[in-house]
Design a protein around this motif. Structure first.
Motif, short mmCIF file in Angstrom:
data_model
loop_
_atom_site.label_atom_id
_atom_site.label_comp_id
_atom_site.label_asym_id
_atom_site.label_seq_id
_atom_site.Cartn_x
_atom_site.Cartn_y
_atom_site.Cartn_z
N TYR A 154 0.85 -1.19 0.00
CA TYR A 154 0.00 0.00 0.00
C TYR A 154 0.88 1.23 0.00
O TYR A 154 1.83 1.33 0.78
N PHE A 155 0.53 2.18 -0.87
CA PHE A 155 1.40 3.32 -1.11
C PHE A 155 0.58 4.59 -1.03
O PHE A 155 -0.51 4.69 -1.60
N MET A 156 1.10 5.55 -0.29
CA MET A 156 0.37 6.77 -0.01
C MET A 156 1.23 8.00 -0.24
O MET A 156 2.45 7.94 -0.13
N CYS A 173 5.97 10.60 0.99
CA CYS A 173 5.48 9.30 0.56
C CYS A 173 5.46 8.38 1.78
O CYS A 173 6.21 8.57 2.73
N ALA A 174 4.56 7.42 1.75
CA ALA A 174 4.46 6.46 2.86
C ALA A 174 3.99 5.13 2.27
O ALA A 174 3.29 5.10 1.27
N MET A 175 4.37 4.07 2.91
CA MET A 175 3.96 2.76 2.43
C MET A 175 3.80 1.80 3.59
O MET A 175 4.33 2.03 4.67
N SER A 176 3.03 0.72 3.34
CA SER A 176 2.81 -0.25 4.40
C SER A 176 2.69 -1.64 3.80
O SER A 176 2.40 -1.82 2.61
N GLY A 218 8.84 8.34 3.73
CA GLY A 218 10.03 8.96 3.21
C GLY A 218 10.31 10.22 4.01
O GLY A 218 9.50 10.64 4.84
N LYS A 219 11.45 10.86 3.75
CA LYS A 219 11.85 12.04 4.53
C LYS A 219 11.02 13.27 4.19
O LYS A 219 10.97 14.21 4.95
#
Lengths: 112, 117
Positions: free
Chosen positions: A32-34, A89-92, A103-104
């Protein structure tokens, strides 16, 4: 190598430009990508949410996920000064207790 | 109501003080989170409550003590903090606990900006 790498920026573009923001990741199990947008001194706001590979479009925003390359992108068309913010960005993973790995973040400035 | 609210917006405290941060959501979400965010860094997960029970503690020092009185409320009790604890403290909620899937979309509050003198 960090789990999620994001171009550090900052990024400055003129109004109306197409913006491309990118993240790479090392954990192939992410599903999952956000993308979150965070204005100065505010909490992050969820912009786009994508499962697995593919594209997703919402107005001027398009999110792309390429799992084979472990690469995700956020495109902003016809950028506006109001898009000036930090983009994370974020992922799970999938399954129980899947935490968000961020991400930073990259700070975008859209010049009028 | 699609908001997560946090109070106070700003907090200044000394190292010997005891204070509490509050978070509230009325979206019927059953998972709530505390994050800490330093300047120009991404949020760092501190605690997760799922169905009002603490499910994740990311090895946070005991001077931070979370509490979930009910499914809509989340508190973070602060005691004997250090200047390096100064940060933006973010609360978030999601429809279900961590587990991926659409229901794991996390909605963040505006944060409490904490300064420890």
């Amino acid at each position: 190598q960090k789990e999620v790498e994001q171009d550090p920026g900052p990024l400055s573009v003129p109004e109306g430009a197409i913006v491309s923001l990118n993240c790479t990741y090392s954990n192939s199990a992410f599903q999952y990508f956000m993308w979150y947008r965070q204005y100065s001194r505010k909490g992050p706001e969820l912009l786009m949410y994508t499962y697995s590979s593919g594209n997703k479009e919402d107005g001027r925003f398009t999110a792309q996920v390429d799992k084979s390359s472990k690469y995700i992108s956020l495109f902003i068309r016809d950028s506006q000064p109001s898009d000036s913010a930090t983009y994370l960005c974020a992922m799970s993973l999938t399954g129980a207790n899947s935490k968000l790995t961020f991400g930073k973040g990259i700070t975008l400035s859209v010049r009028p | 109501d699609t908001e997560v609210t946090q109070t106070p917006k700003h907090l200044v405290m000394g190292m010997t003080n005891k204070k509490s941060l509050k978070c509230e959501q009325h979206m019927g979400h059953r998972a709530m989170y505390w994050y800490k965010q330093k300047a120009k860094k991404p949020p760092e997960l501190m605690f997760v409550y799922s169905y009002e029970k603490l499910s994740i503690n990311e090895s946070v020092p005991s001077r931070f003590s979370p509490e979930c009185p009910n499914s809509s409320l989340l508190n973070l009790h602060l005691h004997a903090l250090q200047p390096e604890d100064s940060a933006l403290y973010l609360c978030a909620s999601s429809q279900v606990g961590l587990g991926g899937g659409r229901n794991n979309e996390q909605f963040f509050g505006p944060g409490t900006r904490l300064t420890v003198l």
